[in-house]
Scaffold this motif. Structure first.
Motif, short mmCIF file in Angstrom:
data_model
loop_
_atom_site.label_atom_id
_atom_site.label_comp_id
_atom_site.label_asym_id
_atom_site.label_seq_id
_atom_site.Cartn_x
_atom_site.Cartn_y
_atom_site.Cartn_z
N ARG A 285 45.62 46.14 46.90
CA ARG A 285 46.02 46.45 45.80
C ARG A 285 45.68 45.92 44.50
NH1 ARG A 285 52.22 45.12 46.06
NH2 ARG A 285 51.62 43.28 46.50
N PHE A 286 44.97 44.67 44.60
CA PHE A 286 44.67 44.27 43.28
C PHE A 286 43.39 43.28 43.11
CE2 PHE A 286 49.60 43.43 44.03
CZ PHE A 286 49.83 44.11 42.84
N VAL A 287 42.95 43.41 42.42
CA VAL A 287 41.72 42.29 42.09
C VAL A 287 42.42 40.93 41.74
CG1 VAL A 287 39.79 41.46 40.81
CG2 VAL A 287 39.99 44.03 41.46
N ILE A 288 42.19 39.90 42.32
CA ILE A 288 42.77 38.74 42.00
C ILE A 288 41.99 37.69 41.88
CG2 ILE A 288 44.41 37.05 43.15
CD1 ILE A 288 45.23 38.98 45.20
N PRO A 289 41.90 37.19 40.38
CA PRO A 289 41.19 36.41 39.83
C PRO A 289 40.79 35.14 40.69
CG PRO A 289 42.31 37.42 38.02
CD PRO A 289 42.75 37.47 39.47
N LYS A 290 41.99 34.53 41.06
CA LYS A 290 41.84 33.06 41.89
C LYS A 290 42.30 32.98 43.12
CE LYS A 290 42.66 30.96 37.41
NZ LYS A 290 43.78 29.97 36.44
N SER A 291 41.99 31.92 43.96
CA SER A 291 42.51 31.71 45.06
C SER A 291 43.93 31.42 45.07
CB SER A 291 41.75 30.45 45.70
OG SER A 291 42.46 29.69 46.69
N ARG A 292 44.87 31.37 46.10
CA ARG A 292 46.20 30.97 46.09
C ARG A 292 46.34 29.69 45.78
NH1 ARG A 292 48.20 34.25 50.58
NH2 ARG A 292 50.39 33.26 50.14
N TYR A 293 45.32 28.67 46.03
CA TYR A 293 45.28 27.29 45.54
C TYR A 293 44.48 27.35 44.27
CZ TYR A 293 46.01 22.17 46.45
OH TYR A 293 46.61 20.86 46.02
N ASP A 294 45.20 27.04 42.89
CA ASP A 294 44.26 26.89 41.81
C ASP A 294 45.17 26.74 40.46
OD1 ASP A 294 41.84 27.22 39.98
OD2 ASP A 294 41.29 28.62 41.48
N SER A 295 44.37 26.77 39.58
CA SER A 295 45.38 26.12 38.16
C SER A 295 46.40 27.42 37.79
CB SER A 295 44.21 25.96 37.07
OG SER A 295 43.51 27.12 36.85
N VAL A 296 47.25 27.04 37.10
CA VAL A 296 48.62 27.93 36.67
C VAL A 296 47.79 28.83 35.71
CG1 VAL A 296 50.35 27.78 35.26
CG2 VAL A 296 50.20 26.16 36.82
N ASP A 297 48.59 30.14 35.86
CA ASP A 297 48.01 31.23 35.13
C ASP A 297 48.75 31.64 33.95
OD1 ASP A 297 45.59 32.13 36.31
OD2 ASP A 297 46.73 32.76 38.21
N LEU A 298 50.10 31.03 33.90
CA LEU A 298 50.80 31.77 32.79
C LEU A 298 51.94 30.60 32.19
CD1 LEU A 298 52.10 34.40 31.68
CD2 LEU A 298 53.77 34.12 33.24
N TYR A 299 52.25 30.47 31.02
CA TYR A 299 53.14 29.76 30.35
C TYR A 299 54.49 30.34 30.47
CZ TYR A 299 49.24 26.85 28.08
OH TYR A 299 48.44 25.75 27.93
#
Length: 673
Positions: free
Chosen positions: A334-348
């Protein structure tokens, strides 16, 4: 890791059939929680730490330090004596608890009950940590030591690195070339998680760390310890077909990342709004504390040209398919996902006016249906994006017995996905049917070798979080710059050699301390606070009703020394802010001296007076008589290194470049191995 459910986990082909079911009911469970506690207010400051140990078995005759795989036996013994612990302590230490972790050689410990906002609790942290270590050590074999060490240097290296020995040819879950099945906690969740990541991804995970080139390291470096021609599992040819990169240390299993140890802190906030504010303010702090606590420069028996674990763990649980990684056009996913599910926060996620839209500048794939559902329920844009972004992931472990749940009384489906998004910060809703409030978990730090260091960084983060609340501090920089900082933080000697993007003006009001602060800005004395603050003061009004100037003018690159200790008259540094907050507290001189000793350690690490654990380890290896200047950390070097770490922790060995000169150690009564 907490309590683990006993049930029948589904293999990936069966589990993926329930992905939409878990997501749908997980959101239903979240909405029930939201409706019950969105207006919950006035929760006190409760906080705690989690420390992970690796149990190391020392063979003094063979000069070999190995990972002891007796986790189940050790935890059973510790659990059996929990009811008797009170007779062993002086009633000033909370009864600790021990939990299983991914590695069969790992123990996780927590204080047992949360700390409160009283200064006495803050000062009990080191004592509690020492008690936990002492308790664990007391119930190990004489040649076993619980070490707070981030990454075992020879995990996956040739030879015997576990006790007892197991052959990696029998890696039925990971199909690893290096790690045996027995390295993993035997609870069904863990091997299933390992296997399902591999199956969902369509290949083994591939982690490559740049080798540290020393004088005699071969160039190019082609690792001779990789069994290039092994033919047991279908994925075995991946290494020779390009997964293992030249000039890199190659790792191929979840155990290399989830087998690392770390130090984490969780804070209960006053209410959901304050939890979101604290979450946002701590996001830019994550890479700074990662660099300061760097402690893992050795991997699979080689010196790496990095100092931290973060990218190893991110790679170790990267279950994204080739389509999701952008390597193939989207067809089945469904998506292109930029990061692994273990990574830095994506959103404030705070709705405060100081959270400018320009700060959330990362690509953010979201599940549009989940987003619309949350918005239609009355949840605001940012929190809806946060949850719908987490829920682009699939559940990796589904137990057949828990597919159907009571969504009003359970949060298992929500936590299935929430808890397998391992990020630098975690925003944690209250569990159902509990008195627990909204929480924020700070997750980036590497565990340190001594309880003094772990206590020092814990106390610093606690006090920084309270300074944020008290002074309404503003640390916002674009999320993309936080990601740049995360990459820089892992580089060799980053704390001394790299610069990081950081905000130039951290104050949200017109004065150095915003409205509601207890700090005297006008010279008038103000009453000292008896407890640590747990609620934000009323937010200051926007300056002239709006923001001024481009976001790019709000931050600059600073050294670690400048970020922590200040830059000129305008920016006091994080330690300056913490010290200003401590001045608002009613603290006796003896307690203040102890707090200062912790802050001085952080200060000396950040200005270069003391080195990080990673630099100390690297220097130890490179100065060892058996080191051949070829980047190889041999069995003998590894043994001597871990013996030295134990001696330093107990105070039997000095390390003046790592610790203050007056460090005397802990657990001296335990004796040597």
């Amino acid at each position: 890791m907490g309590l683990l459910y006993l049930g029948t986990p589904l293999a990936w082909d069966d589990a993926k059939k329930y992905a939409d079911h878990v997501r749908t009911h997980g959101i239903t469970q979240f909405l029930h929680i939201w409706d019950r506690v969105k207006d919950k207010n006035g929760d006190e400051l409760l906080w705690g730490d989690e420390i992970e140990y690796m149990v190391v078995s020392f063979d003094n005759e063979e000069k070999n330090a190995k990972l002891s795989l007796r986790q189940t036996e050790i935890l059973a013994k510790l659990s059996a004596i929990v009811n008797d612990i009170s007779s062993d302590n002086d009633n000033t230490i909370a009864v600790p608890t021990f939990h299983p972790e991914y590695g069969r050689y790992m123990l996780e410990s927590t204080p047992g009950s949360p700390y409160t906002g009283y200064i006495s609790d803050l000062l009990s942290v080191e004592k509690n940590m020492r008690y936990r270590r002492s308790l664990a050590r007391k119930h190990l074999k004489p040649n076993e030591i619980p070490l707070t060490f981030t990454s075992f240097p020879r995990l996956g290296a040739p030879g015997q690195f576990t006790e007892p020995y197991h052959d990696p040819a029998d890696a039925v879950s990971s199909h690893s070339l290096f790690l045996p099945e027995e390295i993993t906690n035997p609870h069904a969740r863990f091997p299933t998680l390992t296997a399902n990541i591999r199956r969902r991804r369509g290949s083994k995970v591939a982690i490559n760390l740049p080798i540290f080139f020393d004088e005699k390291t071969p160039k190019p470096f082609i690792d001779p310890t990789i069994p290039w021609n092994r033919s047991i599992y279908p994925e075995d040819p991946e290494a020779r077909n390009g997964a293992a990169l030249p000039d890199h240390i190659y790792m191929d299993a979840m155990g290399f990342g989830m087998g690392c140890c770390c130090l984490q802190l969780t804070f209960q906030a006053c209410n959901v709004t304050d939890a979101r504010r604290l979450y946002d303010r701590l996001i830019p702090i994550g890479p700074i504390l990662l660099a300061l606590t760097a402690a893992s420069p050795v991997w699979r028996g080689y010196l790496a040209d990095v100092d931290c674990r973060w990218n190893v763990i991110a790679g170790s649980v990267d279950d994204r398919t080739e389509e999701e990684r952008g390597l193939k056009p989207l067809e089945h996913d469904r998506f292109v996902i930029p990061k692994s599910r273990y990574d830095s926060v994506d959103l404030y996620i705070s709705e405060d006016w100081i959270n400018r839209p320009e700060y959330n500048d990362n690509p953010l794939p979201i599940d549009e249906k989940i987003y619309d559902r949350l918005r239609n329920h009355g949840i605001d844009d940012l929190l809806s994006k946060h949850v719908s972004h987490l829920f682009i992931r699939d559940p990796l472990v589904v137990f057949s017995e828990t597919i159907d749940q009571d969504d009003e009384s359970s949060s298992d489906h929500f936590e299935n996905i929430q808890s397998t998004n391992w990020q630098t910060l975690r925003f944690k809703p209250p569990p159902p049917n509990s008195n627990i409030g909204w929480r924020v978990e700070f997750r980036s730090m590497e565990v340190q070798m001594t309880d003094f260091e772990n206590a020092a960084f814990s106390v610093f983060v606690v006090l920084l979080s309270r300074a944020i609340l008290s002074f309404n501090l503003n640390f916002y920089v674009p999320i993309s710059k936080v990601d740049v900082n995360m990459g820089r933080a892992q580089e060799r000697d980053a704390a001394r050699s790299r610069k990081f993007y950081f905000r130039k003006d951290v104050f949200t009001g017109s004065s150095p301390y915003s409205s509601g602060s207890n700090s005297p800005v006008d010279g008038a004395p103000r009453p000292k606070e008896k407890k640590l603050r747990n609620c934000f003061p009323p937010p200051p009004a926007p300056l002239n009703g709006d923001h001024k100037g481009p976001v790019e003018d709000e931050y600059e690159e600073m050294t670690m020394d400048e970020i922590m200790n200040g830059k000129g008259d305008h920016f006091p540094g994080l330690l300056g802010l913490v010290s200003a907050y401590v001045d608002t507290l009613d603290v006796e001189e003896e307690a203040l001296a102890k707090i200062r000793s912790y802050l001085n350690l952080v200060k000396d690490r950040s200005n270069g007076t003391l080195v990080t654990a990673a630099t100390w380890i690297r220097n130890f290896v490179r100065s060892h008589p058996a080191y051949a200047k070829d980047s190889v950390v041999s069995q003998e070097i590894n043994y001597d290194l871990l013996v030295a770490v134990d001696e330093i922790e107990r105070g039997a060995r000095s390390a003046p470049d790592l610790l203050p000169k007056d460090y005397t150690g802990g657990n001296k009564d335990q004796g040597s191995i």
